[in-house]
Design a protein around this motif. Structure first.
Motif, PDB file in Angstrom:
ATOM      1  N   ARG A 191       0.860  -1.186   0.000  1.00 19.77           N
ATOM      2  CA  ARG A 191       0.000   0.000   0.000  1.00 19.77           C
ATOM      3  C   ARG A 191       0.892   1.231   0.000  1.00 19.77           C
ATOM      4  O   ARG A 191       2.088   1.155   0.304  1.00 19.77           O
ATOM      5  N   ALA A 192       0.296   2.367  -0.341  1.00 23.16           N
ATOM      6  CA  ALA A 192       1.045   3.620  -0.282  1.00 23.16           C
ATOM      7  C   ALA A 192       1.294   3.999   1.165  1.00 23.16           C
ATOM      8  O   ALA A 192       0.433   3.834   2.042  1.00 23.16           O
ATOM      9  N   ALA A 193       2.478   4.495   1.452  1.00 24.59           N
ATOM     10  CA  ALA A 193       2.832   4.900   2.814  1.00 24.59           C
ATOM     11  C   ALA A 193       2.098   6.181   3.203  1.00 24.59           C
ATOM     12  O   ALA A 193       1.693   6.978   2.345  1.00 24.59           O
ATOM     13  N   THR A 194       1.920   6.360   4.482  1.00 27.57           N
ATOM     14  CA  THR A 194       1.368   7.602   5.030  1.00 27.57           C
ATOM     15  C   THR A 194       2.423   8.251   5.920  1.00 27.57           C
ATOM     16  O   THR A 194       3.482   7.674   6.174  1.00 27.57           O
ATOM     17  N   ASN A 195       2.113   9.431   6.420  1.00 22.44           N
ATOM     18  CA  ASN A 195       3.065  10.136   7.288  1.00 22.44           C
ATOM     19  C   ASN A 195       3.301   9.405   8.606  1.00 22.44           C
ATOM     20  O   ASN A 195       4.268   9.686   9.310  1.00 22.44           O
ATOM     21  N   ARG A 196       2.417   8.476   8.919  1.00 22.69           N
ATOM     22  CA  ARG A 196       2.545   7.753  10.206  1.00 22.69           C
ATOM     23  C   ARG A 196       3.462   6.537  10.105  1.00 22.69           C
ATOM     24  O   ARG A 196       3.800   5.928  11.125  1.00 22.69           O
ATOM     25  N   ASP A 197       3.865   6.168   8.893  1.00 20.25           N
ATOM     26  CA  ASP A 197       4.723   4.987   8.713  1.00 20.25           C
ATOM     27  C   ASP A 197       6.177   5.347   8.988  1.00 20.25           C
ATOM     28  O   ASP A 197       6.711   6.317   8.441  1.00 20.25           O
ATOM     29  N   PRO A 309       4.204  -0.820   3.673  1.00 22.65           N
ATOM     30  CA  PRO A 309       3.989   0.555   3.208  1.00 22.65           C
ATOM     31  C   PRO A 309       5.104   0.969   2.256  1.00 22.65           C
ATOM     32  O   PRO A 309       6.275   0.726   2.516  1.00 22.65           O
ATOM     33  N   ARG A 311       7.034   3.985   0.033  1.00 23.44           N
ATOM     34  CA  ARG A 311       7.248   5.384  -0.289  1.00 23.44           C
ATOM     35  C   ARG A 311       7.015   5.607  -1.782  1.00 23.44           C
ATOM     36  O   ARG A 311       6.438   6.615  -2.195  1.00 23.44           O
ATOM     37  N   GLU A 371       0.589  13.090  -7.030  1.00 22.80           N
ATOM     38  CA  GLU A 371      -0.863  12.923  -6.971  1.00 22.80           C
ATOM     39  C   GLU A 371      -1.524  13.401  -8.259  1.00 22.80           C
ATOM     40  O   GLU A 371      -2.365  12.702  -8.844  1.00 22.80           O
TER      41      GLU A 371
END
Length: 418
Positions: A191-197, A309, A311, A371
């Motif tokens: 999955r695409a990473a988020t800022n929390r990873d 996750p 990047r 994006e």
């Protein structure tokens, strides 16, 4: 001889390969079936996601694998386990499959034996392929031999039109059908990473060498070019973790690519990069080489219980582009030349890594605009024959496709043979 891969699914579910050509389910003739002719058992894994998504169905469109001596040898050395969804039957040809008159045969691979199979006029023949890519193999003239052909969207449709393989009449009258992401597999373990990873990875997916004289080789592995690009991407993103997923056919024709793969991974390890291998779809040669030369490199289980996750992704010109678009994962494409399809050049230049590209700068620039860039790309890659298809689940899309083919709108028009 090393043991061949067990033809298990990407999430560890086993595939059972039967020796007969009996349908998996009721004894009544089938309305549809999937036909695969491949020299390697691991090709089954490329089809398995479509059974998991529901676009194919064990009860309504079971999978038949053509008998080949090479496949028989691989199966002899495989560990086969209990049957699950997507189980496989063996057959000698399409005529060996228990299809009703007017049934539909789906072809995920453009194999040589298909040319004989389509001469059976008691059933309909539909070329789906097993993904979407800008490879030249995606626009072979042999596609005209099938009754109907599916395409992911406008980009694939226009590719056929520009090559004059199909005409505008074929499109307008429903022979070349846009089915969106229906035949683009998903990889539920990424999955695409988020800022929390804390530690997102870069996924590198080198493709295989292709058949022929090398003109159809889109792999970035020769001379380890892809690994040099990967190292620059690691610097640009300040990443320290890499997941490597090789194509299922990698190295079967040019063993030197497996050597390049092993040496590239060793170089990353020497730089203290955390490397993990996703070998669930890999062929037995690649697995054996990694087992022998990279015994301490971590293998991923590729399950929903261990989602990675990302990047970003790095891939060659291949079906991985569409997979990452479908899953909304930022990604860049490694190309062999500066030639970019005109239809997508306006935004595609910003996400390709060409021979003259300054990789560090290109990666940072792309990620800043990913994006918007990927939204434009997605619109070109995915489209639908009818607007309602986009909102349908996979089972409903399958029913729509079978109904469309069996109504046979293109071939029953005035002046056309039924």
């Amino acid at each position: 001889m090393a043991m061949a891969d067990s033809p298990s699914g990407p999430h560890g579910e086993a595939l059972h390969v039967s020796g007969s050509a009996r349908p998996l389910g009721p004894s009544t003739p089938l309305k549809g079936a999937v036909y695969v002719d491949s020299p390697v058992v691991s090709a089954i894994r490329q089809i398995r996601p479509f059974f998991e998504s529901g676009i194919f169905c064990r009860a309504e469109t079971p999978l038949f694998l053509k008998r080949r001596a090479s496949v028989d040898v691989q199966l002899r050395f495989s560990r086969l386990r209990g049957a699950q969804a997507g189980s496989v039957e063996r057959c000698r040809s399409v005529t060996d499959m228990p299809l009703s008159t007017g049934g539909v045969v789906f072809y995920p691979f453009n194999s040589q034996s298909n040319l004989n199979a389509v001469t059976n006029r008691h059933v309909f023949h539909v070329l789906t392929l097993h993904g979407e890519s800008n490879k030249s193999a995606s626009q072979r003239p042999a596609a005209r031999l099938y009754d109907y052909v599916t395409a992911a969207g406008p980009l694939a449709r226009d590719r056929y039109l520009e090559a004059r393989i199909f005409s505008r009449e074929d499109v307008d009258n429903g022979r070349l059908l846009m089915m969106g992401d229906s035949f683009v597999q998903g990889l539920p373990w990424i999955r695409a990473a988020t800022n929390r990873d804390d530690d997102p990875a870069i996924l590198y997916c080198p493709t295989w060498e292709g058949y022929g004289d090398g003109r159809d080789c889109y792999s970035s592995l020769p001379d380890r070019r892809g690994f040099h690009i990967l190292e620059a991407a690691l610097r640009a993103t300040r990443s320290t973790r890499v997941v490597i997923k090789p194509h299922p056919y990698l190295g079967l024709l040019r063993r030197s690519l497996i050597h390049d793969l092993v040496q590239g991974i060793r170089s990353l390890k020497d730089q203290r990069v955390r490397v993990e291998l996703a070998l669930g779809d890999a062929n037995w040669l690649t697995r054996a080489a990694c087992r022998l030369h990279l015994p301490r490199v971590t293998r991923l289980h590729e399950t929903r219980e261990q989602i990675i996750p990302l990047r970003m992704g790095l891939c060659d010109v291949s079906g991985m582009e569409a997979i990452m678009l479908k899953q909304r994962i930022p990604h860049m494409v490694i190309t062999r030349s500066a030639d970019i399809p005109e239809a997508i050049g306006a935004f595609y230049l910003g996400k390709t890594i060409r021979p003259d590209t300054a990789v560090d700068h290109a990666v940072r620039s792309y990620l800043d605009a990913a994006e918007d860039t990927d939204a434009q790309h997605r619109t070109r890659v995915f489209g639908y024959q009818e607007p309602a298809l986009e909102q349908m689940d996979s089972a409903a899309r399958r029913a729509w496709l079978i109904d469309h083919v069996q109504r046979n709108p293109f071939w029953t028009r005035a002046g056309r043979p039924a």
